[in-house]
Structure formats: structure tokens, C-alpha cells
Write a protein that holds these residues in place. Structure first.
Motif, PDB file in Angstrom:
ATOM      1  N   GLN A 584      40.852  43.248  40.592  1.00 20.17           N
ATOM      2  CA  GLN A 584      41.338  42.654  39.351  1.00 20.17           C
ATOM      3  C   GLN A 584      42.603  41.833  39.553  1.00 20.17           C
ATOM      4  N   ARG A 585      43.148  41.864  40.766  1.00 22.83           N
ATOM      5  CA  ARG A 585      44.350  41.076  41.076  1.00 22.83           C
ATOM      6  C   ARG A 585      44.107  40.239  42.324  1.00 22.83           C
ATOM      7  N   GLN A 586      45.076  39.424  42.670  1.00 22.16           N
ATOM      8  CA  GLN A 586      44.988  38.640  43.896  1.00 22.16           C
ATOM      9  C   GLN A 586      45.130  39.560  45.108  1.00 22.16           C
ATOM     10  N   GLY A 587      44.542  39.121  46.228  1.00 20.00           N
ATOM     11  CA  GLY A 587      44.614  39.895  47.454  1.00 20.00           C
ATOM     12  C   GLY A 587      43.544  40.961  47.523  1.00 20.00           C
ATOM     13  N   ASP A 588      43.169  41.329  48.754  1.00 16.87           N
ATOM     14  CA  ASP A 588      42.136  42.340  48.967  1.00 16.87           C
ATOM     15  C   ASP A 588      42.730  43.739  48.886  1.00 16.87           C
ATOM     16  N   LEU A 589      41.871  44.699  48.551  1.00 15.26           N
ATOM     17  CA  LEU A 589      42.296  46.091  48.460  1.00 15.26           C
ATOM     18  C   LEU A 589      41.213  46.963  49.064  1.00 15.26           C
TER      19      LEU A 589
END
Length: 656
Positions: A584-589
Motif C-alpha cells: 500500500q506504500r512505495q517500496g517493497d516489503l
């Protein structure tokens, strides 16, 4: 000069004792004699010394049906076949019978050009059904070489669309006779006057001459099988359309006695007969079992071969014949190495015709051997040799495709007209049992004489309801789209025209459907190469990446779904580094969707409380290709389509 409708039941027929009957099946043969009145006079005896005299074949008309996607080409052909008594009265016939490919039926679009023929009043009409999507424009460019005229179908509400411009430009360049068919005239929102005016403006804009701009018009409803010279006066069948074809399209003017020339325009394959070459005989004639040569311009040594079997198209089937003469479209077997664009000639006169040229590709993707932890589990053909052989076979009939070696031995760069053009190839390959991986789509760039970087741009036309116009304008603005105009659309919406880099279109379709709640309709067509416009942000969110290999559990999804939207569901097997959702945000998790609840002998108070699980996003092949970024790959197998993290594929171009 304004276009005039084709009055099918008036001029030219009663005066010459021509068409008298109401339907094709009962139409009398007088019309053949009437048509022959316009044939050129027979040569005088003083001209008989010429080596080869041209002959007009009044018994044949060769036409192609061209239009924008979903304007009703295949449905109209269905009605033409039924009214020509191609099928038995008790025969069960599927809708869109020309879309014989399983993928065509699933997607509701025509992908491959196909030939058929109907008979009307003693005249054989060879019909070529063509794709409507811009990505398959190479199919249209090939088949226009086989016809003398075209039916340009235009929707009675939408009018000319981007693909209409492309196919019409090609037809006008080849000086083909154009009959405009305003289709779906039975729609409640039909606006035939607007459509004719828009089509006339398009002819003028494409540089058509006065004769071409004075195009005949037929109004029709392909679904209902009716046509007429005006929207208010429709016949009970398609007789007015057949009349317009016979009257307006010139019969082939050919040299029967000249040496054989047949340009191979299409290829088919039969597991018993082998390769089948399809084309129109330009001059001469060909016999079954005849020895011929295959060549193209610049060949020093033409290849000899023998025609094993010979077919013509008649009543929706291939009919074996012993002889085919100039002017007709035929198929032949026995030439195992013939390719599209080569000419089949008489053995004593190897004189090839100019080869077929198509527009250059604008998008490329990297195909590679699958190296994921699940590699080899689901596919039948998994090696680089399998991949190379399959791509080489595709090149034989797909002229708009290009294949070149990649950076390593197990990589291949495949270039096409668009992401859909290449994804259809991938879908066919996975259904055949191939397993492979592909990198993200990238545009093909060029460099001008000053060393400036150029990239492809496309015209985009978007039909959108008024309440979602703001979202469309914002979305196109972030992708460097330049608005060119706006007008009223169908059913109270708006039609907005943009020029946008091809890079901006990658991943746009799903984003636009989400922003407009599935109400927007996007159509695009290649425009030109123009200066590089800088970086384009095509995806704002990162990915949720699997932490370990295992089976997805509902217990793990309960907490992970708070981080974003998932692609997986309980019970599904995944591996480490597989992309399992959208962050739901920028960048991978990195997330663990395989975590299991610890087993204890203590029952907590909230043990029976469950958290509802969100419905996962079903990622098809097209969706996955639109989603992936530079460091991601799509794993394509017969059983599944997965996204995983992989090495960055460094190639010219990119998504920005």
C-alpha cells in the motif's frame, strides 16, 4: 465532394435487365451479363501480336473487411455466410464462426486474418476477415495485397476510431476501392450523419483524392443481417451490400497466359499436409502436381518444389481443385520451406514480386528460461532450445514480430507492435506446454541524425463518463500525455484525444479502469517517433514479496492483508522472492504468508474469532505484464502465471 449512399436497388440494375430477385439464393443470372457490359472491349486483331493480353475475370471479387476493434466485422461475415446458404438449414453454427482460434473466442477479438468465400448470383466473392486491434496491424498489411477493394466498417455511434485511421491509410496507399459500411445502424444512439461526416473528414485528412473521397455508403446491421442504401430504408437481407460489392469493386484484371506469379501472403499448417501457402495468383495459372520455383527479389538460386495439393476457398471450406487461374485466392501444399513475402513462380520464368513490408515494432520484451524454484514442474518445453525453435516458427507467419539474441544464451529479445501483440504469443505458447520467464515491456528507441534520443508516441482516444473526467486528465498528465481535443462521446459521456509516449501506456489500462470504476474505454494507435520526454512514473506502489517457500495460510493472511492487496489465497504454494501482492506504500516489503499458528494446549478467549479475508486480485498474463517493474519477472507456465523478483534486464528504452 460529399459521399453519396449506395442505392442498391436503383441505378444500374433495372436499366440493364440486372438484379431482379430479393435474396442471394434466388438471384437470377442476368446480373452477370449486366456486369459484363462494363468490361473493356475485346482487343482488335492488330493487337493480337502482344505476348500476353489482360483479361477481366467478371466471376470474381476479392475484398477485405477492415475496421476498428469491436465494430462488428466478424459478426457481419457470419450473416454474409448464412445468407449465402453456406450452411445447411439444420446445421448448428456458433456465433463469430470466423474466430476459430480458442483465444479469439475467449477475448472476443480477431487475432489472425482468415479467408472464406461466398457466391452471389454466379459471382464468387473472396472475403478476408482481418483483426481490428492496432497491435495486429501486421496481419492487415499483409492481406491487403490479396484484395481489390475493402469494406471499411464504422460503428454507427462511435464513428472512425484510431485503428480505422491506420487501416484506411494502408488501403488508400494501395489504391484499393473503399466501400464504407455504417454498421450497427439499429443502435438506439446511432448517429449516421455524424459518422459519415467524420469518415469523410478522415478521408480528406489522409490525403485521399476526389475519386476516393466519393465513397459509396451502405448502412447495415451485421447482427440482424440487414442492409440498405439509407438508415430508414433497410432491405430484409444483405442484398444491398452484396450489390455494392459487385458493382463498386473492380474484378481482377489479369494476364492468364503469362508465367505464374503467386505472392505468399499467409501460412497455415496441417499435421498431415504440412505447410500450406496462401496467396492470390497475380498472373498465369498453377496446376496440381506442377513443378514451380520459390524466390524473392535478390535471390540468385530459386528453390524448386512441386505442388502436392491445390485448394480454393468456397463456402467456408477449402475445396481441392486441379487448376487455379490468375485473380483467384488459393492455398497449396508441398513447398515445405516457402515463407511469407516470397513469390511462387513458373519454373521457366522465376520473376519474383516485391516482398511484403510492414511497420516496424515499437515494444520489446526479454524471453528467458525459467529459473524459479518451481522451474520444470508444470511445463513440457522448458529449455532454451525449445524456446528458440518456437520463436523461429512464429517468425515464419508473424511478419510484424522480430527476434534477436539476448545478453546470454538463454535469453531472446522479442519485439512487436505492442504489449498485447507479444502477450498473445506468450498465451499461445503456455497453452502449447511451454514454460519460460519474461521481463517487463520496454519501448524501442531510435536516434536522429543529431544524436537525440527518440521514442514512440501514440494517439489515444478515451471515452469516459463526465464524472470521471478529472481522474482521466490527472492520470494522463502524470504519464506525459498531451491533450489534443475533446468532444461529446456516446451516451452522454466525453471523448478526449491525447498524444502520449508509448511508455506512458504501459500499465495504464488497469490504472484507468480502477480510477474510473471500469467505465473508461481506451483506444490507441502508433503516431510517430519524437524526442524522449524524460522519466515517467508508471507505478507508485511497491510489491509484497514472499519471505519463504511454503503453503499460504489463512492465519498469515489475516495480518499481511493490512499491508496491501494480495495475489494469493490460502492453500496456494509460493516460493521465496515471489511477489504475493501490492504494497500500500512505495517500496517493497517482505512478508510471511506461510506462517502457521502455533499449536498449544491453552485455549484463549478469542480463539473462535476470525478475521474475514479479502478477495485476492486475480492476476492474468496481461495484468502481470502491466504490473511488473525493472527488477521483476513474470513466470509463465501452462498451469500458472506468477510474478517474482529477478535480475534487472538492462536493455535500451524502458518504462521510465
Amino acid at each position: 465532394m460529399r459521399a453519396q449512399p449506395a442505392a442498391a436497388h436503383q441505378t444500374g440494375f433495372a436499366a440493364t435487365g440486372g438484379f431482379q430477385c430479393a435474396t442471394p439464393s434466388t438471384r437470377c443470372s442476368h446480373f452477370v451479363a449486366a456486369a459484363a457490359v462494363e468490361a473493356p472491349p475485346a482487343p482488335s486483331s492488330s493487337n493480337m501480336a502482344e505476348p500476353y493480353l489482360p483479361k477481366v475475370r467478371e466471376d470474381i471479387r476479392n475484398i477485405a473487411i477492415i475496421a476498428h476493434v469491436d465494430h462488428g466485422k466478424t459478426t457481419l461475415v457470419d450473416s454474409m455466410l448464412k445468407q449465402s446458404k453456406v450452411f445447411r438449414s439444420n446445421q448448428v453454427v456458433e456465433e463469430r464462426v470466423m474466430d476459430s482460434n480458442a483465444l479469439e473466442r475467449e477475448r472476443g477479438i480477431t487475432i489472425l486474418s482468415k479467408n472464406t468465400a461466398v457466391r452471389y448470383g454466379g459471382i464468387k466473392i473472396n472475403i478476408i476477415d482481418t483483426p481490428g486491434h492496432a497491435d495486429f496491424g501486421g496481419e492487415v498489411e499483409r492481406v491487403l495485397n490479396m484484395c481489390d477493394g475493402v469494406l471499411l466498417l464504422v460503428d454507427s455511434v462511435e464513428g472512425p476510431m484510431p485503428q480505422t485511421r491506420f487501416v484506411l491509410r494502408k488501403a488508400l496507399e494501395l489504391n484499393k476501392k473503399v466501400i464504407v459500411v455504417v454498421n450497427k445502424i439499429d443502435r438506439a444512439a446511432a448517429r449516421p450523419d455524424f459518422v459519415i461526416d467524420s469518415t469523410f473528414d478522415l478521408f480528406v485528412d489522409l490525403g485521399a483524392n476526389d475519386e476516393q473521397c466519393d465513397f459509396p455508403v451502405v448502412y447495415a446491421s451485421g447482427a440482424n443481417g440487414v442492409a440498405g442504401g439509407s438508415p430508414e430504408e433497410l432491405a430484409e437481407d444483405l442484398a444491398p451490400l452484396f450489390e455494392a460489392i459487385v458493382r463498386e469493386v473492380s474484378p481482377p484484371r489479369v494476364n492468364m497466359e503469362a508465367p505464374l506469379q503467386l505472392l505468399c501472403t499467409n501460412l497455415d499448417y496441417d499435421e498431415h499436409k504440412g505447410r500450406i501457402a496462401i496467396g492470390r495468383i497475380t498472373s498465369g495459372r498453377v496446376n496440381k502436381a506442377e513443378t514451380v520455383v520459390v524466390c524473392k527479389p535478390g535471390d540468385d538460386k530459386p528453390r524448386a518444389g512441386r505442388v502436392a495439393e491445390l485448394f480454393v476457398y468456397d463456402n467456408f471450406s477449402r475445396v481441392p481443385v486441379e487448376l487455379v487461374e490468375a485473380g483467384d485466392i488459393c492455398a497449396l501444399t508441398g513447398l515445405s520451406d516457402v515463407a511469407i513475402g516470397e513469390t511462387i513462380c513458373a519454373r521457366e520464368a522465376p520473376n519474383p514480386l516485391p516482398t511484403i513490408k510492414v511497420e516496424e515494432p515499437t515494444v520489446r520484451m526479454t524471453f528467458m528460461v525459467n529459473t524459479s524454484p518451481f522451474a520444470g514442474r508444470e511445463g513440457k518445453f522448458v529449455t532454451s532450445r525449445n524456446l528458440k525453435e518456437r520463436l523461429e516458427r512464429e517468425l515464419e507467419r508473424n511478419l510484424a514480430l522480430r527476434v534477436e539474441p539476448g545478453e546470454t544464451a538463454d535469453q531472446f529479445i522479442v519485439s512487436g507492435r505492442g504489449a498485447l501483440h507479444i502477450s498473445i504469443l506468450m498465451e499461445n505458447m503456455r497453452r502449447e506446454g511451454f514454460e519460460f520467464a519474461v521481463g517487463p515491456p520496454k519501448v524501442i528507441t531510435r536516434t536522429d541524425e543529431r544524436g537525440h534520443k527518440l521514442e514512440p508516441y501514440e494517439d489515444a482516444i478515451i471515452e469516459v463518463p463526465e464524472e470521471h473526467m478529472g481522474q482521466v486528465v490527472e492520470l494522463m498528465g502524470t504519464r506525459k500525455g498531451q491533450m489534443q481535443g475533446m468532444s461529446g462521446g456516446m451516451e452522454g459521456g466525453s471523448r478526449v484525444m491525447y498524444t502520449i509516449p508509448t511508455r506512458g501506456l504501459l500499465g495504464l489500462r488497469n490504472a484507468m479502469l480502477t480510477a474510473t470504476k471500469g467505465t473508461a474505454v481506451l483506444n490507441t494507435i502508433f503516431r510517430e517517433y519524437a524526442p524522449w520526454c524524460g522519466d515517467i512514473l508508471t507505478r507508485e506502489n511497491g510489491s509484497l514479496v514472499g519471505h519463504e517457500t511454503g503453503q499460504v495460510t489463512a492465519y498469515a493472511i489475516e495480518s499481511v492483508q493490512q499491508r496491501g492487496r494480495l495475489f494469493v489465497e490460502p492453500g496456494q504454494e509460493i516460493y521465496a522472492e515471489q511477489v504475493v501482492g501490492i504494497h500500500q506504500r512505495q517500496g517493497d516489503l517482505k512478508v510471511n504468508v506461510c506462517k502457521r499458528k502455533a499449536a498449544t494446549n491453552i485455549r484463549s478467549a478469542g480463539a473462535d474469532k476470525t478475521v474475514p479475508l479479502s478477495e485476492p486480485i486475480r492476476m492474468g498474463l496481461d495484468d502481470a505484464l502491466e504490473y511488473i517493474e525493472e527488477d521483476e519477472l513474470v513466470e509463465v507456465t501452462p498451469a500458472a502465471v506468477r510474478i517474482r523478483k529477478g535480475p534487472v534486464v538492462k536493455r535500451t528504452g524502458g518504462r521510465g
